[in-house]
Write a protein that holds these residues in place. Sequence first.
Motif, PDB file in Angstrom:
ATOM      1  N   ARG A  85       5.844   4.816   6.524  1.00  0.00           N
ATOM      2  CA  ARG A  85       5.455   3.592   5.870  1.00  0.00           C
ATOM      3  C   ARG A  85       6.599   2.567   5.898  1.00  0.00           C
ATOM      4  O   ARG A  85       6.404   1.433   6.196  1.00  0.00           O
ATOM      5  CB  ARG A  85       5.081   3.914   4.411  1.00  0.00           C
ATOM      6  CG  ARG A  85       4.347   2.847   3.707  1.00  0.00           C
ATOM      7  CD  ARG A  85       2.918   2.736   4.213  1.00  0.00           C
ATOM      8  NE  ARG A  85       2.438   1.386   3.969  1.00  0.00           N
ATOM      9  CZ  ARG A  85       2.109   0.545   4.926  1.00  0.00           C
ATOM     10  NH1 ARG A  85       2.174   0.910   6.170  1.00  0.00           N
ATOM     11  NH2 ARG A  85       1.687  -0.658   4.634  1.00  0.00           N
ATOM     12  N   SER A 144       0.836  -1.187   0.000  1.00  0.00           N
ATOM     13  CA  SER A 144       0.000   0.000   0.000  1.00  0.00           C
ATOM     14  C   SER A 144       0.867   1.231   0.000  1.00  0.00           C
ATOM     15  O   SER A 144       2.041   1.191   0.317  1.00  0.00           O
ATOM     16  CB  SER A 144      -0.889   0.011   1.240  1.00  0.00           C
ATOM     17  OG  SER A 144      -0.086   0.020   2.395  1.00  0.00           O
ATOM     18  N   GLU A 194      -1.621  -6.123   1.171  1.00  0.00           N
ATOM     19  CA  GLU A 194      -2.423  -4.913   1.333  1.00  0.00           C
ATOM     20  C   GLU A 194      -2.916  -4.340   0.008  1.00  0.00           C
ATOM     21  O   GLU A 194      -3.760  -3.456   0.008  1.00  0.00           O
ATOM     22  CB  GLU A 194      -1.589  -3.832   2.055  1.00  0.00           C
ATOM     23  CG  GLU A 194      -1.361  -4.158   3.515  1.00  0.00           C
ATOM     24  CD  GLU A 194      -0.577  -3.066   4.240  1.00  0.00           C
ATOM     25  OE1 GLU A 194       0.229  -2.382   3.587  1.00  0.00           O
ATOM     26  OE2 GLU A 194      -0.781  -2.918   5.447  1.00  0.00           O
ATOM     27  N   GLY A 218      -5.328  -4.569   6.298  1.00  0.00           N
ATOM     28  CA  GLY A 218      -4.191  -3.776   6.747  1.00  0.00           C
ATOM     29  C   GLY A 218      -3.453  -4.422   7.904  1.00  0.00           C
ATOM     30  O   GLY A 218      -2.305  -4.117   8.158  1.00  0.00           O
TER      31      GLY A 218
END
Lengths: 111, 812
Positions: free
Chosen positions: B131, B112, B278, B288
């Motif tokens: 991230r 993602s 994801e 998630g």
Amino acid sequence: MTNWIDIAALDDIPQQGARLIRTRTGCVALFRTHDDRVFALDDRCPHKGGPLSEGIVAGHTITCPLHNWVFDLNTGIAQGADDGSVATYPAKIENGRVLVGSEIIARRHAA
Amino acid sequence: MMTAPKERLVVIGAGMASGRMLEVLTDAGAPYDITLFNAEPRGNYNRIMLSPVLSGEKTYEEIVTHDDAWYAERGITTRFGEHIVKIDRKAKVVTGQHGDLPYDKLVIATGSAPFMIPVVGRDLPGVIAYRDLDDTNTMIAAARPGAEAVVIGGGLLGLEAAAGLQMRGMKVTVIHIMGHLMERQLDPSAGYLLQKALEARGIKVHCKGATKAIMGEDRAEAVLLEDGTVYGADLVVMAVGIRPETRLANDAGIEVERGITVNDQLRTSDPSIYALGECVEHDKQLFGLVAPLYDQAKVLAAELLGQASAFQPVQTATKLKVTGCDLFSAGDFADGEGREDIVFRDPGRGIYKRLVLEGDRLVGAVMYGDTADGNWFFGLIKDQTDVSAMRETLIFGPAFQGGGSVDPMAAVAALPPDAEICGCNGVCKGKIMEAVAGGADSLDKVRATTKASASCGTCTGLVSQVMALTLGGAVQTKDCMCGCTDLTHEDVRRLIKAKGLKSMPAVMQECGWTTPDGCAKCRPALNFYLLADWPLDYRDDRQARFVNERNHANIQKDGTYSVVPRMWGGVTTPAELRAIADAAEKYNVPMVKVTGGQRIDLLGVRKEDLPAMWADLNDAGMVSGHAYSKGLRTVKTCVGTEFCRFGTQDSTGLGIRLEKLLWGSWTPHKVKLGVSGCPRNCAEATCKDVGIVCVDSGYQISVSGAAGMEVKETEALVTVPTEDEAVEWTAAFIQLYRENARYLDRAWKWTARVGLDWVKDHLSDPENRQALNERFELSQSVYRKDPWAEHAKPGARDEFSPLADCRLEAAE
């Protein structure tokens, strides 16, 4: 099988609040609860016609602003000692959008 | 199914899901020639452990799951730091930055991408997402002790980032758009406890905060919110959410909705291409959390090995990895039809537990402060265990199973059952007994089920007696605030002050509310108490207000509204009258009426016309008259020395001065004032909440009059020689009333409860009066403003109009 109409973004309805959908046969109130669920009910209290959308949303109930009748948003049935019910319509949230069953358009015509 | 020579398997993305899939696949001796691409210049590491790396509790080396040796040992060719540019499905070839590679089977595991909110300044250096390891390293590099960081997003990731940065010595503020933290995993009560714990660690939390812009010249310097708040920021971390990274799949023409759509075998619309992690959407669901992703990995490995397997998403549980914040949530904890809550609160220890039952099954659990039983509850949810036998003690966890239940039924009373107890609602004794037998063991519950004593309340004592007889004396006659609590209004007001409770979830938690978000009775009261006691900290909650105060107009029986502009002291001008007349015509007002409070009422206005009408009245210099509020209504005056031959003082001027001082303030119930210029009392001051009668020697102030259902003359408070003192005493009285009265008690009811002597004692001390005036002025610095102007702003008008109009569609 329910056909769904996309009405608005969830964020257009305040949490613990309501907004209206106008239909040919009166208004339908769209409620959003504290836990982000949505419910569609006729915006008319069976007691004296109070606009339910203007009531206070608590848990999954709505209290009519005119004389404090309390309705369960799931069933539309009056709680406690009061006797009566409000029509409910399918409503759901998908991808942050609020969808309502298309029967609100044709309600009463179909009935 | 699989036969030599080996098929070529290409995997795009070396995240946790693909890592797990490769483990399972190669453990089983995968009959594939595997190549693994990764855009990051490294292999698989445990992304969940990035927050301990950020906080310094772990190093990157400690969280690596697959090192170079691991890939070599498994015969996996790695092409790290190389982006895939294109997938050619026809030729079955992927194009990397360093060349093409054919595949027989392809796995897309692109994960993602962080969602960056599109505000001005988001591209400035110093604004980053959270991230991957590179982001983490950027944050570590920026984290100078004493520097300021703003984390946008109060979800799982944002809070972990905030805690990590704080542990590195930064001053951290979390901005969250929703009303409470981690709203997807927590209900407001648990969110409140979490916020409290974070704040105790020095992390500032700003809920209901919408980011407007990130400010800075060459790099981020501050974050500006919609409400005007500005937080300094050397570093801005955006952690508002993620979205599946689907660009490659999109470009290749594979079916994509929110994520890459896959079937139960993780196969995409192209039979040679799978997707994992994801980036996928399965059965309209995105993923998630790691548990379902690992399940996907196992299913895909089985599929690639030619074994039958199908992905079924399971319930997931969440724990926050912030040291010192103990919280757990699992399952579905939304209210719902047929669902019941079991709530346990231990305010002293900061513990909150809520179980959600549907029939005989546990469907959700939220816990804060003590999560030791979390996995036991999670087990009950997953296994759909019938919990009816242990329901009574369920919330106490596995250690307490086996307690007996209590039957509250008692002896039947001896009074005739058809005796009418409540005249207003025609409720006889038998009905009350039935209600009590049905479980209504408090006055409030009897009121709710029978309406006995729910109107005028004079039969309350009688109803309590019937209940006591029915219950054998075990009746709770304490006058509690509502069905959500056993505390009285006074208890709650005292606790709000003593414990410094500044939000509705705070009150509900610390005072042990039995409902998740209160009811139509307690919410308006709490809203008032909070804004009266914490004017600067608490923000008025419109949804906790009765319709009139929410819409700043009075609802009429047909759903229209009445609009009353303020006329200071009852004085108006030809220009104002003209503007009122124009508004009446423009909006087709069916009735224009002069009120008892010396102003003009425009009746029968449609809700959607309110903002425009207010704007017109604003343009003529008029503001809301608050004719709808539990607040200052009117200050009725006579003409006093200005024109009257009997007038002793400028009563009109004093009335206007008082109204300009007091307007906009919220009070427990409505407040009306009157100022008469002489004892003939033409302004009828002696039946108001505060009445001032001017005499030659000064001003006679009297309070607690009434002219409604109850008619009552005011009682003398004090006589003072100067106008300034009259104003000072009046404001002090109103502030004392604001600070101490029950919500919905008029001043006369309040003084009857506490005694006028108590009020006089408090007000006669000049220092006390001064302090009350200062606190009132502090509150007025927030509330002395026109709500009409606020809601008439173009952007704020929407809520007054319908959301949608389906009349046309019906006609088609």
